[in-house]
Motif scaffolding. Structure first.
Motif, PDB file in Angstrom:
ATOM      1  N   ILE A  38       0.840  -1.201   0.000  1.00  0.00           N
ATOM      2  CA  ILE A  38       0.000   0.000   0.000  1.00  0.00           C
ATOM      3  C   ILE A  38       0.872   1.247   0.000  1.00  0.00           C
ATOM      4  O   ILE A  38       0.631   2.200  -0.755  1.00  0.00           O
ATOM      5  N   ARG A  39       1.912   1.264   0.827  1.00  0.00           N
ATOM      6  CA  ARG A  39       2.803   2.432   0.861  1.00  0.00           C
ATOM      7  C   ARG A  39       3.493   2.626  -0.485  1.00  0.00           C
ATOM      8  O   ARG A  39       3.594   3.757  -0.989  1.00  0.00           O
ATOM      9  N   LYS A  40       3.951   1.544  -1.081  1.00  0.00           N
ATOM     10  CA  LYS A  40       4.625   1.645  -2.376  1.00  0.00           C
ATOM     11  C   LYS A  40       3.666   2.136  -3.457  1.00  0.00           C
ATOM     12  O   LYS A  40       4.041   2.971  -4.302  1.00  0.00           O
ATOM     13  N   SER A  41       2.441   1.659  -3.435  1.00  0.00           N
ATOM     14  CA  SER A  41       1.458   2.061  -4.444  1.00  0.00           C
ATOM     15  C   SER A  41       1.103   3.539  -4.301  1.00  0.00           C
ATOM     16  O   SER A  41       0.938   4.252  -5.303  1.00  0.00           O
ATOM     17  N   ILE A  42       0.975   4.014  -3.064  1.00  0.00           N
ATOM     18  CA  ILE A  42       0.711   5.442  -2.850  1.00  0.00           C
ATOM     19  C   ILE A  42       1.894   6.274  -3.336  1.00  0.00           C
ATOM     20  O   ILE A  42       1.723   7.347  -3.931  1.00  0.00           O
ATOM     21  N   ASN A  43       3.104   5.787  -3.081  1.00  0.00           N
ATOM     22  CA  ASN A  43       4.295   6.472  -3.607  1.00  0.00           C
ATOM     23  C   ASN A  43       4.212   6.633  -5.118  1.00  0.00           C
ATOM     24  O   ASN A  43       4.506   7.701  -5.672  1.00  0.00           O
ATOM     25  N   ASN A  44       3.821   5.586  -5.808  1.00  0.00           N
ATOM     26  CA  ASN A  44       3.738   5.628  -7.271  1.00  0.00           C
ATOM     27  C   ASN A  44       2.703   6.652  -7.734  1.00  0.00           C
ATOM     28  O   ASN A  44       2.904   7.326  -8.751  1.00  0.00           O
ATOM     29  N   ILE A  45       1.586   6.754  -7.003  1.00  0.00           N
ATOM     30  CA  ILE A  45       0.580   7.768  -7.340  1.00  0.00           C
ATOM     31  C   ILE A  45       1.182   9.167  -7.189  1.00  0.00           C
ATOM     32  O   ILE A  45       0.986  10.048  -8.034  1.00  0.00           O
ATOM     33  N   PHE A  46       1.935   9.371  -6.104  1.00  0.00           N
ATOM     34  CA  PHE A  46       2.572  10.671  -5.890  1.00  0.00           C
ATOM     35  C   PHE A  46       3.577  10.986  -6.993  1.00  0.00           C
ATOM     36  O   PHE A  46       3.636  12.118  -7.481  1.00  0.00           O
ATOM     37  N   TYR A  47       4.387   9.995  -7.376  1.00  0.00           N
ATOM     38  CA  TYR A  47       5.392  10.229  -8.418  1.00  0.00           C
ATOM     39  C   TYR A  47       4.734  10.660  -9.727  1.00  0.00           C
ATOM     40  O   TYR A  47       5.190  11.591 -10.397  1.00  0.00           O
ATOM     41  N   GLN A  48       3.675   9.965 -10.091  1.00  0.00           N
ATOM     42  CA  GLN A  48       2.982  10.309 -11.330  1.00  0.00           C
ATOM     43  C   GLN A  48       2.370  11.705 -11.243  1.00  0.00           C
ATOM     44  O   GLN A  48       2.397  12.478 -12.206  1.00  0.00           O
ATOM     45  N   PHE A  49       1.831  12.023 -10.090  1.00  0.00           N
ATOM     46  CA  PHE A  49       1.228  13.342  -9.901  1.00  0.00           C
ATOM     47  C   PHE A  49       2.283  14.444  -9.951  1.00  0.00           C
ATOM     48  O   PHE A  49       2.088  15.485 -10.595  1.00  0.00           O
TER      49      PHE A  49
END
Length: 519
Positions: free
Chosen positions: A262-273
């Motif tokens: 979950i933490r890694k997936s949220i990180n990926n959302i932030f990176y894309q944003f």
């Protein structure tokens, strides 16, 4: 062969029924035809945006409830017609041995997805589904035995069918116009919310129920499910994002095996944003979840968590729309500093890296965040970053935007920050003194002038000799600056005179070499 013999021979074959005969002879609750039936060839005629019907599975028990399973009917006047969609019995009307089967039947009944944009159609069916969803939520709340795996599978199936969908993105031209339409601040309301919020409420109760076995449920609430749930955070309806925030937090708490993912997936959302789109509706809600997660980090902090601060949280200051999630971001960052005070230096240098140049309102937010961070900063960490920090503060003091200058002067209203500055005034006062003097004498805003005089008084009371030395040096620099300015003006005047005398003869003007001394 005689005709009578041919009729006798053909009579032995079963007669094919017409379509109208099928509908007359089949019961209203017959199960939908399979993909190999003749009606499947015309399924493309049914508009997919209207109604999606997924057939419920057949169970050996509870045979008297099979009449309530919906079936697809043919078109009338070119539009699809929903079959008999009748309410199932209440749980209190059946025996305890049949309630689990009834529960599955109700789940299957709720797999029918309606089009809520057209408010004039399927009113009865939508009402039945809402009542059924409420019954399901009440059943989950009152459950007193562990949910078997088959039931959990059906629950996740129903939730997935109703919630997981693709959001329609508006064209870029429309988004560009919306960015300039400052008056368009009306919240977006999903027309399907009266139905969706019941699904969310049911799923939240299921996650929170003590009868939900995490070891069994994790087979269906897996990585794929979590990713689809995170995709829903981009919903424009704030009510949906609030439910998602609570549900994700409960999943994070209940399914420990999914926490790193979950933490890694949220990180990926932030990176894309941050680095690609700068558009996402749920950054604030995701940061709220992470705020609770960071609060629970064990000490000493893992390297993974520190990298998250450096690579994801600090770069979130870059997007122009930072104001939409700044409070949540600030909470996450201060949680890190409270956990490890040595991170204050990293945070402050990160703020300086992304400090806005032309966006005054964003600069005011940065100054507010800087005060919060400095309030939790220890003297050792402050000394590491104070020189570049106060060069930036000096630029803010000299800002012509009065709110930026005023907010930077408010730093001295914080006792902890004032003490940090006093302890290092020999280094910091020479950096900002020229700006303080100019503000006090010639800033256009009266409030900024008054606050500047108060700050000068603080420095003078703390170390009068240092203040006097800075004032003397400032006056000397002012005199030198005026001399250089006079020389510059004199040089330009000579150039103009030479140009005037030789203009008639068209001769080139030779300009002597001018040695400029630094101010």
């Amino acid at each position: 062969m005689p005709r009578s013999m041919i009729k006798q021979f053909l009579s032995r074959f079963p007669r094919k029924q017409s379509k109208s005969g099928d509908k007359r002879d089949s019961p209203a609750g017959a199960s939908p035809p399979s993909s190999t039936s003749s009606t499947s060839s015309k399924s493309g005629d049914l508009p997919s945006s209207r109604i999606t019907i997924l057939p419920p599975g057949s169970d050996p028990g509870l045979n008297h409830l099979t009449n309530y399973v919906p079936a697809v009917k043919s078109k009338q006047n070119g539009s699809p017609v929903l079959p008999a969609y009748e309410a199932l019995p209440s749980f209190k009307d059946v025996s305890s041995s049949e309630r689990q089967i009834l529960f599955i039947k109700k789940l299957n009944l709720c797999c029918v997805v309606f089009d809520f944009i057209d408010t004039t159609k399927n009113l009865k069916e939508e009402r039945i589904k809402r009542q059924t969803l409420q019954d399901l939520a009440d059943y989950v709340t009152s459950a007193n035995a562990k949910f078997p795996e088959s039931v959990i599978q059906e629950i996740i199936k129903m939730v997935s069918i109703n919630l997981f969908r693709t959001f329609i993105s508006l064209p870029n031209e429309y988004n560009a116009l919306q960015a300039f339409d400052l008056e368009d601040d009306q919240p977006v309301m999903d027309p399907a919310w009266p139905h969706l919020h019941l699904v969310y409420d049911f799923f939240l109760r299921f996650i929170q129920s003590p009868e939900t076995d995490a070891k069994v449920a994790k087979r269906y609430i897996d990585h794929s499910f979590v990713l689809k749930l995170l995709d829903l955070f981009d919903s424009e309806d704030s009510r949906e994002r609030e439910y998602l925030k609570t549900i994700l937090h409960r999943i994070y708490g209940k399914f420990m095996v999914h926490r790193p993912f979950i933490r890694k997936s949220i990180n990926n959302i932030f990176y894309q944003f941050i680095f690609e789109t700068e558009k996402h509706n749920g950054i604030a809600e995701l940061l709220e979840v992470l705020g609770s997660v960071i609060n629970g980090f064990a000490l000493p902090l893992k390297e993974e968590h520190k990298l998250f601060l450096v690579r994801a949280l600090i770069p979130l200051h870059k997007p122009k729309c930072m104001g939409m999630y700044h409070q949540q971001l600030l909470y996450c960052i201060t949680q890190f500093i409270d956990k490890d005070c040595k991170l204050a230096d990293i945070v402050i240098r990160g703020l300086l890296k992304f400090w806005p140049v032309t966006n005054s309102s964003k600069e005011v937010m940065f100054l507010g965040e800087l005060e919060e961070v400095l309030d939790a900063t220890q003297p050792a960490e402050f000394q590491r970053c104070m020189v570049p920090l106060f060069h930036q503060v000096a630029r803010c003091l000299s800002s012509s935007h009065f709110q930026v200058a005023e907010r930077s002067l408010f730093l001295w209203n914080n006792d902890h920050i004032e003490n940090l500055i006093k302890q290092n005034d020999k280094v910091l006062l020479p950096i900002i003194f020229p700006l303080l003097e100019r503000n006090a004498k010639c800033h256009w805003n009266q409030a900024v002038q008054s606050l500047t005089l108060n700050v000068c008084e603080i420095f003078s009371d703390n170390n009068h000799e240092l203040f006097a030395d800075c004032l003397k040096k400032f006056e000397e620099d002012e005199v030198k600056g005026k001399e250089i300015q006079l020389k510059r003006e004199s040089t330009w005047k000579r150039v103009e005179e030479l140009a005037t005398t030789k203009a008639a003869s068209n001769e080139p003007v030779l300009i002597p070499c001018i040695i400029r001394h630094p101010v």
